[in-house]
Each structure stands twice: as structure tokens, then as C-alpha cells.
Design a protein around this motif. Sequence first.
Motif, mmCIF file in Angstrom:
data_model
loop_
_atom_site.group_PDB
_atom_site.id
_atom_site.type_symbol
_atom_site.label_atom_id
_atom_site.label_comp_id
_atom_site.label_asym_id
_atom_site.label_seq_id
_atom_site.Cartn_x
_atom_site.Cartn_y
_atom_site.Cartn_z
ATOM 1 N N THR A 133 -3.038 7.231 6.311
ATOM 2 C CA THR A 133 -1.756 7.670 5.753
ATOM 3 C C THR A 133 -1.539 9.169 5.989
ATOM 4 O OG1 THR A 133 -2.517 8.379 3.569
ATOM 5 C CG2 THR A 133 -2.111 6.010 3.861
ATOM 6 N N ARG A 134 -0.327 9.612 5.680
ATOM 7 C CA ARG A 134 0.003 11.048 5.833
ATOM 8 C C ARG A 134 -0.947 11.919 5.041
ATOM 9 N NH1 ARG A 134 6.676 11.045 5.901
ATOM 10 N NH2 ARG A 134 6.772 10.256 8.029
ATOM 11 N N GLN A 135 -1.357 11.437 3.854
ATOM 12 C CA GLN A 135 -2.286 12.223 3.020
ATOM 13 C C GLN A 135 -3.729 12.101 3.495
ATOM 14 O OE1 GLN A 135 -1.360 12.048 -1.447
ATOM 15 N NE2 GLN A 135 -0.348 10.215 -0.697
ATOM 16 N N GLY A 136 -3.963 11.311 4.534
ATOM 17 C CA GLY A 136 -5.325 11.148 5.051
ATOM 18 C C GLY A 136 -6.106 10.033 4.387
ATOM 19 N N ILE A 137 -5.442 9.230 3.586
ATOM 20 C CA ILE A 137 -6.130 8.092 2.943
ATOM 21 C C ILE A 137 -6.420 7.048 4.022
ATOM 22 C CG2 ILE A 137 -5.939 6.286 1.185
ATOM 23 C CD1 ILE A 137 -3.838 8.142 -0.219
ATOM 24 N N LEU A 163 0.481 3.828 -3.082
ATOM 25 C CA LEU A 163 -0.050 5.180 -2.832
ATOM 26 C C LEU A 163 1.055 6.218 -2.724
ATOM 27 C CD1 LEU A 163 -2.614 4.060 -0.097
ATOM 28 C CD2 LEU A 163 -3.162 4.650 -2.471
ATOM 29 N N ASP A 164 2.309 5.757 -2.723
ATOM 30 C CA ASP A 164 3.449 6.649 -2.538
ATOM 31 C C ASP A 164 3.248 7.484 -1.268
ATOM 32 O OD1 ASP A 164 5.862 7.717 -3.077
ATOM 33 O OD2 ASP A 164 5.195 9.080 -4.647
ATOM 34 N N ASP A 165 3.031 6.805 -0.177
ATOM 35 C CA ASP A 165 2.639 7.469 1.064
ATOM 36 C C ASP A 165 3.200 6.667 2.244
ATOM 37 O OD1 ASP A 165 1.323 9.280 2.690
ATOM 38 O OD2 ASP A 165 -0.660 8.905 1.857
ATOM 39 N N ASP A 166 3.068 7.203 3.442
ATOM 40 C CA ASP A 166 3.452 6.471 4.650
ATOM 41 C C ASP A 166 2.306 6.520 5.650
ATOM 42 O OD1 ASP A 166 5.995 5.159 4.687
ATOM 43 O OD2 ASP A 166 6.940 7.113 4.418
ATOM 44 N N TYR A 167 2.379 5.690 6.664
ATOM 45 C CA TYR A 167 1.266 5.581 7.618
ATOM 46 C C TYR A 167 1.469 6.487 8.821
ATOM 47 C CZ TYR A 167 0.966 1.370 4.813
ATOM 48 O OH TYR A 167 0.913 0.497 3.760
ATOM 49 N N VAL A 168 0.348 6.962 9.374
ATOM 50 C CA VAL A 168 0.446 7.778 10.600
ATOM 51 C C VAL A 168 -0.293 7.158 11.779
ATOM 52 C CG1 VAL A 168 0.852 9.976 9.415
ATOM 53 C CG2 VAL A 168 -1.506 9.263 9.893
ATOM 54 N N SER A 169 -1.293 6.297 11.517
ATOM 55 C CA SER A 169 -1.979 5.681 12.657
ATOM 56 C C SER A 169 -2.571 4.334 12.259
ATOM 57 C CB SER A 169 -3.083 6.590 13.199
ATOM 58 O OG SER A 169 -4.217 6.564 12.356
ATOM 59 N N PHE A 197 0.836 -1.220 0.000
ATOM 60 C CA PHE A 197 0.000 0.000 0.000
ATOM 61 C C PHE A 197 0.865 1.262 0.000
ATOM 62 C CE2 PHE A 197 -3.408 -2.535 2.520
ATOM 63 C CZ PHE A 197 -3.860 -3.123 1.351
ATOM 64 N N ARG A 198 1.971 1.237 0.750
ATOM 65 C CA ARG A 198 2.881 2.407 0.770
ATOM 66 C C ARG A 198 3.394 2.688 -0.629
ATOM 67 N NH1 ARG A 198 7.820 1.310 2.650
ATOM 68 N NH2 ARG A 198 8.338 3.512 2.843
ATOM 69 N N TRP A 199 3.766 1.593 -1.315
ATOM 70 C CA TRP A 199 4.308 1.711 -2.670
ATOM 71 C C TRP A 199 3.232 2.167 -3.657
ATOM 72 C CZ3 TRP A 199 2.820 -1.785 -6.614
ATOM 73 C CH2 TRP A 199 3.560 -1.719 -7.787
#
Length: 339
Positions: free
Chosen positions: A217-221, A185-191, A181-183
Motif C-alpha cells: 500500500t501507499r503507507q508501505g503496508i 486500512l484507509d489506504d490504496d495499493y501501489v504494487s 483491505f482498502r477500506w
Amino acid sequence: MTLRIGIIGCGGIGQEHARRLHFKLAGAQVVAINDINLAAATQFSEMSGIKARVLDSDQAVIDAPDVDALVVASWGPAHEEQVLACIKAGKPVFCEKPLAVTAEGARRIVDAEVQAGKKLVQVGFMRRYDAGYRALKATLDAGTVGDALLVHAAHRNPAVPEMYVGDMSITDTFIHEIDVFRWLLDDDYVSVQVIEGRKTRNAHAGLHDPITVLLETRQGIRIDTEIYVACRFGYDIQCHVVGETGVASLPEPMSVPLRSNARQGSGILMDWKLRFIDSYDVELQDWIEATVRGEVNGPDAWDGYVASVTAEACIEARKTKQILPIALPERPAFYARQG
Ligand code: NAP
């Protein structure tokens, strides 16, 4: 140039990787192998036809002058020490997941690699090489459904053995979703939050199944994933990304649609090994070629570390029944995203 490879760990996946590297893929030859069970390694080397030298320790394989690169496919708790030894020897290493069994251990590998000043480590997150996930990523990157807002996913397995207990649904199973999912969405997790609902009567005593993992994620996804490893009906991987203008889904594996016996439908795989079998080939061919060029092209030690941090947060969230933050340090410039 032929990349001369040493294999550490000749169990299920180690044997499969050794065979595909030696017989199927281009540009590689398995020249040395080790397993904690030397008799099994010797038998495998002979019976498979690879006929590589069987060395009596993992370190001997790492140190062998004719070994250019290593594949670590031993059991998880041995990975950290073996990967650190490869870094110390300055040799490229493909390590099956997990990179280490603790986030601290994975961090030690990151620190050692940064200290060595050269990327050497790739982690076996093969879903990034699956044609379906690649097509889904291309669709998202092209903006076809606009910005991603939500992901609905499922990781279903017909059954697991009695030794699969406790948090293995996170450390062994969900770890693949954590990376992909990180790959994607090009994103990282926050919670993260982990919910244990009604338990299926098909799960054995040591396992609460199914569970739901909610990641932000950081973007709120928002990503919800059902992990259901005693589902009986098939090995079924689902991923639906809801964007601003549509939904993009992971393609189903190819299966002949049937109209028969007053029903219409198509088959569902039962064996996890078959679902990603092609992606192992693509993954290791890419690894061979990148290694010969002196590069790491795939999931790297930082990705392995992030997966470990996230898995630990999932386990803690499950235990505490709380929504927990996922605290990740900034990605070091050494591991800057490419492309
Ligand atoms: P496995 O069948 O148990 O094989 C592991 C092998 O490593 C066994 O032969 C084991 O010997 C040996 N071993 C254990 N400690 C060792 C050490 N210190 N040095 C050398 N060899 C050692 O397990 P597997 O299914 O192949 O899994 C191996 C790794 O690959 C695991 O980390 C697993 O999570 C990962 N994996 C990844 C995927 C994927 O889809 N990417 C799929 C399957 C497995 P004994 O049996 O005598 O202990």
C-alpha cells in the motif's frame, strides 16, 4: 417513504436481493423486474409472491416512472451499460460487483457520474457491512494495535465449478479482499505480485490453485493473501492485521465450541452464502435509507473503479510473474472520503 425498486437480473443473487428488499427490509418495495430470460423472471415474480411487473427490457425497468431506484444483478458484462443507463436516467443504482468487467468500463461510469454531478452508484462490496470486519476496523481505527504494518489473509473455498477458470480467482474471489483491505486500512495499493505455487490435485484442469497475492500500500503496508478455492475443508475467510503493538484478527463466525469424541473444536462453514448473509441485509438496508436521503453511503463508483484497476494489475502481474506498479489517478474531489 417507500423506495420503489426495479431489479435487473433475476438469477441467484438477484432473487435473494429481491426477496430481502421486498419482504425483509424496511422501506422498500420491488415494483418491476427484468431478466434476459423473461420466462424465468415471470416465474420468479409469481412464485416468490413479489408479483412485480415483468418488463421486457432492462431499459424499460430503468425508464418506468414508478421505479425510484435500481438493483443491477445481471451477469458482469452487462453491468456497465445498465449502470450508465441508470445514470443517464438520473436514478440511483445498486450494482452487484463487478461494476464493469474492465477498468476502462468502470472509468466510463465514474466519468458519467461526475458529468451528471450527483453520486448515484453503489457497488455490492458487502464485506464492509459484515459485523466482524466492522469490529476489526473499529479496533484498528482506535489505535489498539498501533499503526498497521502487515496483513496476513486467506480466502478459502471448498470447491468451485468447472466453469470457474483462469483469473476468476482474482476477478470473482479476490475482488472482495481488494475492496475490503482498502477500506479497512484507509489506504490504496501501489504494487502487486502474484505467485503460483504447487498446484493442488483437487483443482480442475483450467485452474491453478492455490495462488498467493502480495499487495503493497501507499503507507508501505504489506498484505499477503492466500486464495485457495479447492481447499475442500470449508469456506474460511481469515484476516490478521499486525500492528506495532499487537495483532488484530477478523472474528470467526459464531460456532458452538465442542469437546466430544476425544477432540475439541468448532465448526467451519462450507457455504459462502452463509458467511456474509447478514451483511447483505445490513448493506441493502443502509442503501435504502441513504437513497431516500439522496446520498450514497457505501462503496461508490470510484471504489468499483479502483477494484477493477487493481484486479487488472493482479492479472498482469500473474501473467508476467513480475512485481507490477498499480497506477491509480488521484481520487477526484467528487469522491472525497467521508468521515
Ligand atoms: P446468475 O445466477 O447467473 O444470475 C445472473 C442473471 O442475470 C441470470 O438470470 C441471467 O440470465 C441474467 N442476465 C444476464 N444478462 C442479462 C442482461 N443483459 N439483462 C438482464 N439480465 C441478464 O449470477 P449471480 O450469481 O446471481 O451473479 C450476478 C452478479 O452478482 C454477478 O456479477 C456476480 O459477480 C455478483 N454476485 C455478487 C455476490 C456478492 O457476494 N456480492 C454474490 C454472488 C454474485 P441467463 O442465466 O439466462 O443468462
